[in-house]
Motif scaffolding. Structure first.
Motif, PDB file in Angstrom:
ATOM      1  N   LEU A 285     -24.622-115.207 -75.372  1.00  0.00           N
ATOM      2  CA  LEU A 285     -25.706-114.555 -76.082  1.00  0.00           C
ATOM      3  C   LEU A 285     -26.531-115.486 -75.512  1.00  0.00           C
ATOM      4  O   LEU A 285     -27.954-114.472 -76.189  1.00  0.00           O
ATOM      5  CB  LEU A 285     -24.681-114.717 -77.199  1.00  0.00           C
ATOM      6  N   VAL A 286     -26.894-116.727 -75.282  1.00  0.00           N
ATOM      7  CA  VAL A 286     -28.597-117.089 -75.621  1.00  0.00           C
ATOM      8  C   VAL A 286     -29.260-117.373 -74.451  1.00  0.00           C
ATOM      9  O   VAL A 286     -30.158-117.951 -74.102  1.00  0.00           O
ATOM     10  CB  VAL A 286     -28.661-118.408 -75.867  1.00  0.00           C
TER      11      VAL A 286
ATOM     12  N   ALA B 296     -18.142-117.003 -74.011  1.00  0.00           N
ATOM     13  CA  ALA B 296     -19.220-116.050 -74.940  1.00  0.00           C
ATOM     14  C   ALA B 296     -21.017-116.419 -75.895  1.00  0.00           C
ATOM     15  O   ALA B 296     -22.183-116.288 -75.734  1.00  0.00           O
ATOM     16  CB  ALA B 296     -18.163-115.561 -76.402  1.00  0.00           C
ATOM     17  N   ALA B 297     -21.020-117.552 -75.945  1.00  0.00           N
ATOM     18  CA  ALA B 297     -22.127-118.185 -76.790  1.00  0.00           C
ATOM     19  C   ALA B 297     -23.310-118.260 -76.696  1.00  0.00           C
ATOM     20  O   ALA B 297     -24.298-118.224 -76.032  1.00  0.00           O
ATOM     21  CB  ALA B 297     -21.577-119.642 -77.619  1.00  0.00           C
TER      22      ALA B 297
END
Lengths: 219, 219
Positions: free
Chosen positions: A137-138, A133-134
């Motif tokens: 996000l980027v 997920a992280a």
């Protein structure tokens, strides 16, 4: 990243090595790489997980990994999809199995949502899921791939079960099954991601009750 | 990370420098640091944003930043809360203003949800919001702080408006306002985060319709 039920994640799109002859040896390497990636991200965290570290732990050369995957995130996504497929098999299902259809919509959804809660609370999934997920996000490119192979297939399972319910008259004829699928899954994902409140079976049940009320057929 | 309406984020808990005399000079520095942090994360991405880079761009020493904040994530969270507070002021509200209560629940929620969509689609918020969410995913301590100063106050606004509606008999007496708040906001956050489908006013309206149906008083 998983909105829900990682154990029902779709079959890995192309988890197999790109090598044309996926020999037993390369299958062993692939498995070792997956295990190493999942273990490292759980133990050391995503930031400290590197392709070098995965390779060392898996006992393969770094180039073996780069031949098959472009980045640590890509390795981890395939490892996660593989883990989810294994969990499906262990449950006697397969990667394409949808949400059960016993004819009792509430019971079927309750079963799946509770299982999702259990998995989101399982440390085995938590680390890899947060890492994916992280990264999503980027990295928009990675997010697009994750959405394609993970999020959309998961939502599609709910949509199919809800479509069947609509045909059976169990939910309103004008209910939007896509929105219903998001209402059932996004709040669980949100509680998991931000740890705002405990993620429990009782919560899943209450959520379901509220969503089903909104979907029920109107006179 | 924001579930919704960053413009209605709560007042920064302690965005002011810890220095006891917040002189005009330190206020200028603080503002320059916020601007630099927001600009850098939007232009270069979170991974490439460093405390050193923020300091250089803000024209302050690195130690000035470390005196006030423990990490780049902490700077960014306060910068984001400040940005949100400014947006509130620009709209004539203030950081404590809740969701409007005109007596028309559907209209009030539609207004707020559409504004949330606009903000989630605004590049000015997008970069910082993704950076904060990504940090929260890998750092439980940071996530706890973010939940405290950002997520919970946002959800509380919805809860308060829904409680008022419940008292007025506009929603069912046994409706769970916390779950309702999550149903209204988590799907928007999910679409934003994974970019599964377009995040539009039409979507916000359809979501609202489905949620309100579930909340409506029963005979």
């Amino acid at each position: 990243m998983t909105t829900e039920k990682p154990a029902q994640a779709p079959a890995p799109k192309a988890p197999a090595p790109k090598a044309p002859d996926a020999s037993r040896r390369s299958e062993r390497s692939r498995r070792a790489i997956y295990d190493a990636a999942l273990a490292l991200v759980t133990e050391a965290g995503y930031a400290k997980t590197t392709v070098e570290g995965i390779a060392a732990r898996a006992g393969v050369g770094k180039q073996t990994i780069y031949r098959w995957w472009p980045s640590k995130a890509a390795v981890l996504l395939d490892a996660f999809l593989d883990l989810a497929a294994q969990a499906d098999e262990a449950l006697g299902g397969d990667a394409d199995s949808g949400i059960p259809d016993t004819g009792d919509l509430a019971a079927d959804l309750r079963y799946v949502l509770r299982a999702t809660v259990d998995e989101l609370n399982d440390p085995k999934y938590d680390g890899p899921t947060r890492a994916l997920a992280a990264e999503g996000l980027v990295s928009p490119e990675f997010a697009a791939r994750m959405t394609e192979v993970l999020m959309e297939p998961q939502l599609a399972r709910y949509e199919r079960r809800l479509e069947a319910a609509r045909e059976d008259g169990d939910i309103a004829a004008d209910a939007d099954v896509r929105i219903a699928a998001e209402l059932l899954t996004a709040p669980l994902a949100h509680r998991w991601q931000y740890r705002t409140r405990p993620l429990t079976h009782a919560y899943a049940d209450a959520l379901l009750t509220h969503v089903l009320r909104g979907l029920s057929p109107r006179p």
